[in-house]
Design a protein around this motif. Structure first.
Motif, PDB file in Angstrom:
ATOM      1  N   LEU A 131       0.849  -1.189   0.000  1.00 31.09           N
ATOM      2  CA  LEU A 131       0.000   0.000   0.000  1.00 31.09           C
ATOM      3  C   LEU A 131       0.887   1.243   0.000  1.00 31.09           C
ATOM      4  N   PRO A 132       0.541   2.246  -0.783  1.00 29.91           N
ATOM      5  CA  PRO A 132       1.288   3.516  -0.695  1.00 29.91           C
ATOM      6  C   PRO A 132       1.153   4.121   0.697  1.00 29.91           C
ATOM      7  N   ALA A 133       2.065   4.992   1.040  1.00 28.29           N
ATOM      8  CA  ALA A 133       2.067   5.620   2.360  1.00 28.29           C
ATOM      9  C   ALA A 133       0.764   6.378   2.607  1.00 28.29           C
ATOM     10  N   ASP A 134       0.285   6.309   3.837  1.00 28.67           N
ATOM     11  CA  ASP A 134      -0.893   7.061   4.291  1.00 28.67           C
ATOM     12  C   ASP A 134      -2.173   6.658   3.571  1.00 28.67           C
ATOM     13  N   THR A 135      -2.249   5.410   3.136  1.00 29.25           N
ATOM     14  CA  THR A 135      -3.476   4.906   2.523  1.00 29.25           C
ATOM     15  C   THR A 135      -3.898   3.630   3.247  1.00 29.25           C
ATOM     16  N   TYR A 136      -5.204   3.348   3.199  1.00 30.64           N
ATOM     17  CA  TYR A 136      -5.681   2.149   3.888  1.00 30.64           C
ATOM     18  C   TYR A 136      -6.089   1.051   2.917  1.00 30.64           C
ATOM     19  N   GLN A 137      -6.294   1.413   1.645  1.00 29.83           N
ATOM     20  CA  GLN A 137      -6.555   0.389   0.637  1.00 29.83           C
ATOM     21  C   GLN A 137      -6.135   0.924  -0.722  1.00 29.83           C
ATOM     22  N   SER A 138      -5.941   0.000  -1.665  1.00 28.77           N
ATOM     23  CA  SER A 138      -5.470   0.396  -2.996  1.00 28.77           C
ATOM     24  C   SER A 138      -5.836  -0.682  -3.998  1.00 28.77           C
ATOM     25  N   ARG A 139      -5.887  -0.310  -5.263  1.00 29.86           N
ATOM     26  CA  ARG A 139      -6.185  -1.238  -6.348  1.00 29.86           C
ATOM     27  C   ARG A 139      -5.320  -0.890  -7.552  1.00 29.86           C
ATOM     28  N   ALA A 140      -4.895  -1.910  -8.269  1.00 26.80           N
ATOM     29  CA  ALA A 140      -4.157  -1.726  -9.523  1.00 26.80           C
ATOM     30  C   ALA A 140      -5.187  -1.698 -10.650  1.00 26.80           C
ATOM     31  N   THR A 141      -5.154  -0.621 -11.440  1.00 27.89           N
ATOM     32  CA  THR A 141      -6.227  -0.427 -12.421  1.00 27.89           C
ATOM     33  C   THR A 141      -5.769  -0.389 -13.871  1.00 27.89           C
ATOM     34  N   HIS A 142      -4.487  -0.175 -14.103  1.00 25.08           N
ATOM     35  CA  HIS A 142      -3.974  -0.088 -15.472  1.00 25.08           C
ATOM     36  C   HIS A 142      -2.605  -0.736 -15.530  1.00 25.08           C
ATOM     37  N   CYS A 143      -2.270  -1.233 -16.710  1.00 24.60           N
ATOM     38  CA  CYS A 143      -0.992  -1.926 -16.889  1.00 24.60           C
ATOM     39  C   CYS A 143      -0.417  -1.570 -18.248  1.00 24.60           C
ATOM     40  N   LEU A 144       0.889  -1.328 -18.281  1.00 22.65           N
ATOM     41  CA  LEU A 144       1.570  -0.914 -19.514  1.00 22.65           C
ATOM     42  C   LEU A 144       2.925  -1.600 -19.577  1.00 22.65           C
ATOM     43  N   ARG A 145       3.234  -2.151 -20.742  1.00 20.80           N
ATOM     44  CA  ARG A 145       4.565  -2.741 -20.931  1.00 20.80           C
ATOM     45  C   ARG A 145       5.434  -1.799 -21.745  1.00 20.80           C
ATOM     46  N   GLN A 146       6.693  -1.715 -21.325  1.00 25.66           N
ATOM     47  CA  GLN A 146       7.692  -1.014 -22.117  1.00 25.66           C
ATOM     48  C   GLN A 146       9.019  -1.731 -21.947  1.00 25.66           C
ATOM     49  N   GLY A 147       9.472  -2.403 -23.003  1.00 22.95           N
ATOM     50  CA  GLY A 147      10.713  -3.168 -22.927  1.00 22.95           C
ATOM     51  C   GLY A 147      10.563  -4.342 -21.978  1.00 22.95           C
ATOM     52  N   ASP A 148      11.464  -4.425 -21.013  1.00 22.65           N
ATOM     53  CA  ASP A 148      11.434  -5.527 -20.049  1.00 22.65           C
ATOM     54  C   ASP A 148      10.806  -5.104 -18.729  1.00 22.65           C
ATOM     55  N   ALA A 149       9.941  -4.096 -18.779  1.00 26.83           N
ATOM     56  CA  ALA A 149       9.290  -3.605 -17.560  1.00 26.83           C
ATOM     57  C   ALA A 149       7.788  -3.489 -17.764  1.00 26.83           C
ATOM     58  N   LEU A 150       7.061  -3.626 -16.655  1.00 26.85           N
ATOM     59  CA  LEU A 150       5.626  -3.363 -16.622  1.00 26.85           C
ATOM     60  C   LEU A 150       5.386  -2.171 -15.706  1.00 26.85           C
ATOM     61  N   TYR A 151       4.543  -1.250 -16.160  1.00 30.30           N
ATOM     62  CA  TYR A 151       4.152  -0.101 -15.349  1.00 30.30           C
ATOM     63  C   TYR A 151       2.696  -0.290 -14.936  1.00 30.30           C
ATOM     64  N   VAL A 152       2.452  -0.240 -13.626  1.00 29.47           N
ATOM     65  CA  VAL A 152       1.123  -0.502 -13.088  1.00 29.47           C
ATOM     66  C   VAL A 152       0.645   0.747 -12.353  1.00 29.47           C
ATOM     67  N   LEU A 153      -0.568   1.193 -12.666  1.00 26.56           N
ATOM     68  CA  LEU A 153      -1.155   2.358 -12.013  1.00 26.56           C
ATOM     69  C   LEU A 153      -1.965   1.921 -10.798  1.00 26.56           C
ATOM     70  N   LEU A 154      -1.670   2.536  -9.643  1.00 26.85           N
ATOM     71  CA  LEU A 154      -2.402   2.278  -8.418  1.00 26.85           C
ATOM     72  C   LEU A 154      -3.303   3.470  -8.095  1.00 26.85           C
ATOM     73  N   GLN A 155      -4.537   3.178  -7.678  1.00 29.04           N
ATOM     74  CA  GLN A 155      -5.453   4.202  -7.203  1.00 29.04           C
ATOM     75  C   GLN A 155      -5.803   3.845  -5.759  1.00 29.04           C
ATOM     76  N   SER A 156      -5.419   4.720  -4.829  1.00 30.26           N
ATOM     77  CA  SER A 156      -5.446   4.378  -3.400  1.00 30.26           C
ATOM     78  C   SER A 156      -6.280   5.387  -2.624  1.00 30.26           C
ATOM     79  N   ASP A 157      -6.951   4.886  -1.583  1.00 31.41           N
ATOM     80  CA  ASP A 157      -7.820   5.714  -0.739  1.00 31.41           C
ATOM     81  C   ASP A 157      -7.162   5.943   0.617  1.00 31.41           C
ATOM     82  N   THR A 158      -7.342   7.163   1.127  1.00 26.74           N
ATOM     83  CA  THR A 158      -6.679   7.523   2.382  1.00 26.74           C
ATOM     84  C   THR A 158      -7.518   7.211   3.616  1.00 26.74           C
ATOM     85  N   GLN A 159      -8.858   7.143   3.478  1.00 27.31           N
ATOM     86  CA  GLN A 159      -9.719   6.918   4.634  1.00 27.31           C
ATOM     87  C   GLN A 159     -10.915   6.066   4.237  1.00 27.31           C
TER      88      GLN A 159
END
Length: 242
Positions: A131-159
Motif C-alpha cells: 500500500l502507498p504511504a498514508d493509505t488504507y486500501q489500494s487497487r491496480a487499475t492499469h498496466c503498460l509494458r515497455q521493454g522488459d518492464a511493466l508499469y502498473v497504475l495504483l489508485q489508493s484511498d486515504t480513509q
C-alpha cells in the motif's frame, strides 16, 4: 653397553691389532643399529598450521555441499483469494498483464495485485503490491509494458469514509521476468491544491507511453467541490522520477 675385552699374554702383535679392530667394528655396528631404531623427530607443520589436523578431518570443515548456495524461492503464480480484475492488457509475446485487487473476507481493505499471464490466462507470476504511504486500501487499475518492464497504475484511498477520503495515484515499475518491484513514483496532479481526489477511468489511453515517458491522465476534483471535475495529464520518467 659394556664390552669386556680380555687379552692373553703373551699375544702376537698381529692378533692384538685384529682384536682391537674387531672391537671397534662391533661398537660401530651397535651405534648404527641404535640410530636406525630411534624414533624420528616430528616434522614441523607448515606456518600457521601448528597443532592442527588436516582440513578433511576437522569436524567443523564445511562439506562441499554446504558451499552451494540455496536455490532461490520459486516465483508465486497463485492468484490470491478475493481477487477482482480491473484491467487486462495484451503485452505481446502471447502474454497479458492483469491488474486488480484482492479484498479480505468482508470485501473491504483492497490490496493491489498485478500478474503476468499466458494468453490462455494461466498466471506466470503474481505480485501483491504494498500500500502507498498514508493509505488504507489500494487497487491496480492499469498496466503498460515497455521493454522488459511493466508499469502498473495504483489508485489508493486515504480513509474509509468516502466523503473525507482522498484518492491518490501512483505508478509502480515491475520487472517483466519475475514481477519484482524496481521503482515507484507518485502522480502529481497539475493545478490541484489542498485536499483533492484523482481518478483514471478504464482504458489504455489513461496509462500510456509517449515520447520516452509514462503518461497518466484522468480527472480530479477538490474535496470541497466534488462536482467540479477537471481533466489532467502528467508525465513521469521511465525511472518514475518527475
Amino acid at each position: 653397553m659394556t664390552f669386556d675385552i680380555t687379552w692373553n699374554r703373551p699375544m702376537n702383535p698381529h692378533s692384538h691389532r685384529l682384536s682391537i679392530l674387531a672391537a671397534l667394528l662391533t661398537l660401530a655396528l651397535v651405534g648404527c643399529d641404535r640410530q636406525a631404531s630411534a624414533p624420528s623427530s616430528p616434522v614441523a607443520p607448515a606456518d600457521g598450521a601448528a597443532g592442527s589436523s588436516p582440513a578433511s578431518a576437522r569436524p567443523d570443515s564445511p562439506s562441499p555441499a554446504s558451499s552451494v548456495p540455496a536455490q532461490a524461492a520459486a516465483m508465486n503464480n497463485e492468484i490470491p483469494q478475493g481477487f477482482s480484475s480491473y484491467a487486462s492488457e495484451s503485452i505481446g509475446d502471447n502474454k497479458q498483464c492483469v491488474a486488480g485487487a484482492a479484498s479480505d473476507e468482508d470485501g473491504m481493505n483492497q490490496r493491489p495485485v498485478a500478474y503476468l499471464a499466458q494468453a490462455s490466462g494461466k498466471p506466470i507470476w503474481t505480485r501483491t503490491l504494498d500500500l502507498p504511504a498514508d493509505t488504507y486500501q489500494s487497487r491496480a487499475t492499469h498496466c503498460l509494458r515497455q521493454g522488459d518492464a511493466l508499469y502498473v497504475l495504483l489508485q489508493s484511498d486515504t480513509q474509509p469514509e468516502q466523503s473525507l477520503s482522498q484518492t491518490l495515484l501512483r505508478v509502480v515499475k515491475l520487472n517483466l521476468a519475475d514481477g519484482a518491484v524496481q521503482a515507484g513514483g507518485d502522480v502529481v496532479v497539475p493545478g490541484a491544491q489542498g485536499a483533492y481526489s484523482a481518478l483514471a477511468e478504464e482504458g489504455a489511453k489513461h496509462l500510456r507511453w509517449d515520447n520516452g515517458n509514462v503518461v497518466v491522465s484522468g480527472q480530479y476534483f477538490q474535496l470541497d467541490a466534488p462536482d467540479q471535475r477537471r481533466d489532467f495529464s502528467t508525465t513521469l520518467k521511465p525511472d518514475l522520477g518527475p
